[in-house]
Design a protein around this motif. Sequence first.
Motif, PDB file in Angstrom:
ATOM      1  N   THR A   4      -3.834  14.572  26.264  1.00 45.40           N
ATOM      2  CA  THR A   4      -5.187  14.089  26.538  1.00 45.40           C
ATOM      3  C   THR A   4      -5.871  13.561  25.282  1.00 45.40           C
ATOM      4  OG1 THR A   4      -6.072  16.317  26.236  1.00 45.40           O
ATOM      5  CG2 THR A   4      -5.503  15.639  28.492  1.00 45.40           C
ATOM      6  N   GLU A   5      -5.220  13.717  24.132  1.00 43.83           N
ATOM      7  CA  GLU A   5      -5.733  13.170  22.885  1.00 43.83           C
ATOM      8  C   GLU A   5      -4.627  12.362  22.220  1.00 43.83           C
ATOM      9  OE1 GLU A   5      -7.426  15.955  20.179  1.00 43.83           O
ATOM     10  OE2 GLU A   5      -8.516  17.036  21.730  1.00 43.83           O
ATOM     11  N   LEU A   6      -5.029  11.311  21.536  1.00 44.16           N
ATOM     12  CA  LEU A   6      -4.081  10.423  20.883  1.00 44.16           C
ATOM     13  C   LEU A   6      -4.467  10.263  19.423  1.00 44.16           C
ATOM     14  CD1 LEU A   6      -1.757   8.248  21.060  1.00 44.16           C
ATOM     15  CD2 LEU A   6      -3.574   6.592  21.554  1.00 44.16           C
ATOM     16  N   TYR A   7      -3.491  10.501  18.532  1.00 46.80           N
ATOM     17  CA  TYR A   7      -3.719  10.066  17.150  1.00 46.80           C
ATOM     18  C   TYR A   7      -2.755   8.922  16.876  1.00 46.80           C
ATOM     19  CZ  TYR A   7       0.292  12.556  14.938  1.00 46.80           C
ATOM     20  OH  TYR A   7       1.542  12.981  14.543  1.00 46.80           O
ATOM     21  N   LEU A   8      -3.305   7.875  16.300  1.00 45.34           N
ATOM     22  CA  LEU A   8      -2.578   6.621  16.183  1.00 45.34           C
ATOM     23  C   LEU A   8      -2.497   6.208  14.722  1.00 45.34           C
ATOM     24  CD1 LEU A   8      -2.962   3.732  18.697  1.00 45.34           C
ATOM     25  CD2 LEU A   8      -2.627   3.235  16.291  1.00 45.34           C
ATOM     26  N   VAL A   9      -1.276   5.959  14.267  1.00 46.23           N
ATOM     27  CA  VAL A   9      -1.030   5.473  12.914  1.00 46.23           C
ATOM     28  C   VAL A   9      -0.733   3.989  13.022  1.00 46.23           C
ATOM     29  CG1 VAL A   9       0.414   5.671  10.859  1.00 46.23           C
ATOM     30  CG2 VAL A   9      -0.166   7.723  12.182  1.00 46.23           C
ATOM     31  N   ALA A  10      -1.691   3.175  12.592  1.00 48.86           N
ATOM     32  CA  ALA A  10      -1.594   1.728  12.747  1.00 48.86           C
ATOM     33  C   ALA A  10      -1.353   1.077  11.385  1.00 48.86           C
ATOM     34  CB  ALA A  10      -2.884   1.180  13.365  1.00 48.86           C
ATOM     35  N   GLY A  11      -0.729  -0.088  11.411  1.00 42.14           N
ATOM     36  CA  GLY A  11      -0.539  -0.794  10.153  1.00 42.14           C
ATOM     37  C   GLY A  11       0.504  -1.870  10.269  1.00 42.14           C
ATOM     38  N   THR A  12       1.187  -2.099   9.152  1.00 42.37           N
ATOM     39  CA  THR A  12       2.297  -3.035   9.082  1.00 42.37           C
ATOM     40  C   THR A  12       3.511  -2.289   8.558  1.00 42.37           C
ATOM     41  OG1 THR A  12       1.555  -3.701   6.870  1.00 42.37           O
ATOM     42  CG2 THR A  12       0.832  -5.067   8.715  1.00 42.37           C
ATOM     43  N   ALA A  13       4.668  -2.884   8.709  1.00 36.35           N
ATOM     44  CA  ALA A  13       5.902  -2.234   8.278  1.00 36.35           C
ATOM     45  C   ALA A  13       5.914  -2.025   6.768  1.00 36.35           C
ATOM     46  CB  ALA A  13       7.104  -3.083   8.699  1.00 36.35           C
ATOM     47  N   VAL A 107      -5.737   6.104  12.014  1.00 42.85           N
ATOM     48  CA  VAL A 107      -5.684   5.750  10.601  1.00 42.85           C
ATOM     49  C   VAL A 107      -4.985   4.403  10.472  1.00 42.85           C
ATOM     50  CG1 VAL A 107      -5.706   8.121   9.757  1.00 42.85           C
ATOM     51  CG2 VAL A 107      -3.521   6.999  10.191  1.00 42.85           C
ATOM     52  N   PHE A 108      -5.357   3.689   9.444  1.00 43.05           N
ATOM     53  CA  PHE A 108      -4.816   2.359   9.173  1.00 43.05           C
ATOM     54  C   PHE A 108      -4.121   2.418   7.820  1.00 43.05           C
ATOM     55  CE2 PHE A 108      -5.980  -2.083   7.544  1.00 43.05           C
ATOM     56  CZ  PHE A 108      -4.848  -2.665   8.082  1.00 43.05           C
ATOM     57  N   LEU A 109      -2.810   2.153   7.812  1.00 46.72           N
ATOM     58  CA  LEU A 109      -2.022   2.171   6.576  1.00 46.72           C
ATOM     59  C   LEU A 109      -1.784   0.753   6.080  1.00 46.72           C
ATOM     60  CD1 LEU A 109       0.755   4.850   7.243  1.00 46.72           C
ATOM     61  CD2 LEU A 109      -1.330   5.099   5.896  1.00 46.72           C
ATOM     62  N   ARG A 110      -1.921   0.580   4.771  1.00 50.14           N
ATOM     63  CA  ARG A 110      -1.619  -0.722   4.170  1.00 50.14           C
ATOM     64  C   ARG A 110      -1.154  -0.509   2.734  1.00 50.14           C
ATOM     65  NH1 ARG A 110      -7.164  -4.007   4.234  1.00 50.14           N
ATOM     66  NH2 ARG A 110      -5.737  -5.572   3.429  1.00 50.14           N
ATOM     67  N   ARG A 111      -0.757  -1.578   2.079  1.00 45.17           N
ATOM     68  CA  ARG A 111      -0.347  -1.500   0.677  1.00 45.17           C
ATOM     69  C   ARG A 111      -1.235  -2.407  -0.157  1.00 45.17           C
ATOM     70  NH1 ARG A 111       6.240  -0.709   0.367  1.00 45.17           N
ATOM     71  NH2 ARG A 111       5.957  -0.845  -1.879  1.00 45.17           N
ATOM     72  N   ARG A 112      -1.529  -1.949  -1.369  1.00 46.90           N
ATOM     73  CA  ARG A 112      -2.269  -2.795  -2.295  1.00 46.90           C
ATOM     74  C   ARG A 112      -1.379  -3.912  -2.828  1.00 46.90           C
ATOM     75  NH1 ARG A 112      -3.850   2.541  -3.797  1.00 46.90           N
ATOM     76  NH2 ARG A 112      -6.034   2.977  -3.206  1.00 46.90           N
ATOM     77  N   ASP A 113      -0.128  -3.586  -3.125  1.00 47.12           N
ATOM     78  CA  ASP A 113       0.818  -4.567  -3.673  1.00 47.12           C
ATOM     79  C   ASP A 113       1.650  -5.149  -2.534  1.00 47.12           C
ATOM     80  OD1 ASP A 113       2.848  -5.995  -4.969  1.00 47.12           O
ATOM     81  OD2 ASP A 113       2.842  -4.626  -6.693  1.00 47.12           O
ATOM     82  N   THR A 114       1.202  -6.277  -2.005  1.00 50.23           N
ATOM     83  CA  THR A 114       1.909  -6.859  -0.859  1.00 50.23           C
ATOM     84  C   THR A 114       3.157  -7.628  -1.272  1.00 50.23           C
ATOM     85  OG1 THR A 114       0.374  -8.745  -0.919  1.00 50.23           O
ATOM     86  CG2 THR A 114      -0.132  -6.955   0.619  1.00 50.23           C
ATOM     87  N   ALA A 115       3.292  -7.941  -2.558  1.00 53.44           N
ATOM     88  CA  ALA A 115       4.553  -8.542  -3.009  1.00 53.44           C
ATOM     89  C   ALA A 115       5.677  -7.519  -2.905  1.00 53.44           C
ATOM     90  CB  ALA A 115       4.428  -9.055  -4.443  1.00 53.44           C
ATOM     91  N   LEU A 116       5.426  -6.291  -3.374  1.00 50.01           N
ATOM     92  CA  LEU A 116       6.429  -5.232  -3.236  1.00 50.01           C
ATOM     93  C   LEU A 116       6.670  -4.892  -1.769  1.00 50.01           C
ATOM     94  CD1 LEU A 116       5.731  -2.693  -6.133  1.00 50.01           C
ATOM     95  CD2 LEU A 116       7.905  -3.836  -5.642  1.00 50.01           C
ATOM     96  N   GLN A 117       5.626  -4.969  -0.944  1.00 43.63           N
ATOM     97  CA  GLN A 117       5.805  -4.725   0.485  1.00 43.63           C
ATOM     98  C   GLN A 117       6.706  -5.783   1.102  1.00 43.63           C
ATOM     99  OE1 GLN A 117       2.161  -4.465   2.725  1.00 43.63           O
ATOM    100  NE2 GLN A 117       3.215  -4.114   4.679  1.00 43.63           N
ATOM    101  N   ALA A 118       6.531  -7.033   0.705  1.00 46.35           N
ATOM    102  CA  ALA A 118       7.380  -8.108   1.216  1.00 46.35           C
ATOM    103  C   ALA A 118       8.828  -7.908   0.785  1.00 46.35           C
ATOM    104  CB  ALA A 118       6.861  -9.464   0.731  1.00 46.35           C
ATOM    105  N   VAL A 119       9.028  -7.520  -0.465  1.00 41.02           N
ATOM    106  CA  VAL A 119      10.379  -7.246  -0.958  1.00 41.02           C
ATOM    107  C   VAL A 119      11.009  -6.099  -0.170  1.00 41.02           C
ATOM    108  CG1 VAL A 119      11.680  -6.321  -2.928  1.00 41.02           C
ATOM    109  CG2 VAL A 119      10.001  -8.141  -3.278  1.00 41.02           C
ATOM    110  N   SER A 120      10.240  -5.035   0.047  1.00 39.02           N
ATOM    111  CA  SER A 120      10.752  -3.887   0.799  1.00 39.02           C
ATOM    112  C   SER A 120      11.145  -4.288   2.218  1.00 39.02           C
ATOM    113  CB  SER A 120       9.680  -2.786   0.838  1.00 39.02           C
ATOM    114  OG  SER A 120      10.121  -1.679   1.586  1.00 39.02           O
ATOM    115  N   THR A 121      10.344  -5.132   2.840  1.00 38.00           N
ATOM    116  CA  THR A 121      10.647  -5.593   4.201  1.00 38.00           C
ATOM    117  C   THR A 121      11.930  -6.397   4.232  1.00 38.00           C
ATOM    118  OG1 THR A 121       8.277  -5.668   4.713  1.00 38.00           O
ATOM    119  CG2 THR A 121       9.760  -6.910   6.163  1.00 38.00           C
ATOM    120  N   LEU A 122      12.057  -7.336   3.308  1.00 38.85           N
ATOM    121  CA  LEU A 122      13.258  -8.173   3.275  1.00 38.85           C
ATOM    122  C   LEU A 122      14.505  -7.330   3.033  1.00 38.85           C
ATOM    123  CD1 LEU A 122      14.496 -11.016   3.335  1.00 38.85           C
ATOM    124  CD2 LEU A 122      14.038 -11.176   0.864  1.00 38.85           C
TER     125      LEU A 122
END
Length: 275
Positions: A4-13, A107-122
């Motif tokens: 009856t309750e939902l906790y949601l972790v939202a963001g990008t990979a 909660v909303f998760l993100r990264r400050r360094d999106t260049a490293l995030q892009a590298v991690s994704t690739l």
Amino acid sequence: MKATELYLVAGTARTGSNVLCHALAAAGLPRAEEAFSRATIQESGLRLSDGGGKADIVRYLDWFMSRSQDTRCGMKIFWHQVSGYGLEAALEDLLAGRLGPEKVKMVFLRRRDTALQAVSTLRAYATGAFAARSDRDEARYVYDDAYWAAPGVLAAARERMAAGDLYDFDDLDCIERQIAESNAAWLHFFQRTGTPYRTYYYEDLAADVAGTADVAGTADVAGTADAVLQWFGYDAVMPSGYQPLLLVQRDEDSYRMAARFRAEQQQKGQHDGRS
């Protein structure tokens, strides 16, 4: 539905969602699973890609929450899944309608360094290694395509990886643009629906690293997880001396590739401070 309750972790990979979800589970919450992974959709027996629209997605969300053995259900979701499956209307109905805002914690998760995030994704998509654990080998997930890639791009990335140099400016630039667009889309969704949320950053989750700083080891996430639990209003705390099982995957190659990408962006005059 049982929960009856939902906790949601939202963001990008590649923003530390697995690290946070493991930590919250250690504090006694039901672990937040990736709601729209291929494996979970297959388990449901429902088909979401045949144009069934909002009704099919609502049934799927009901099924997902019914699996919880707790009055609370954890859900992890990425914006490329929201847009790819056309989830906005059904998700808005779940958050603001059938559950109500007092029953939804986000909660909303993100990264400050999106260049490293892009590298991690690739690297994750090219190698199939989306997580690493200290207690066992993590399963590899080999996809034929990627949410950010045109057909054939992923195969080319794997060929480059096999040849010893994964770097490709266009791939990384495309991924980083997708990250910026997804972050903006989440923020617009929160504003439009009036959903209360708090933002947390990957760099804070992985700030205290055992061993060689910023290169290898396990992230000490207890402080951030306790802050999330407090935001959720749950009467739970992280266990003393908690040591996460998930390892930091970034290494010196990650930093070199990100630096090369930023340098080429500056040469091309393309870096616009996107985040």
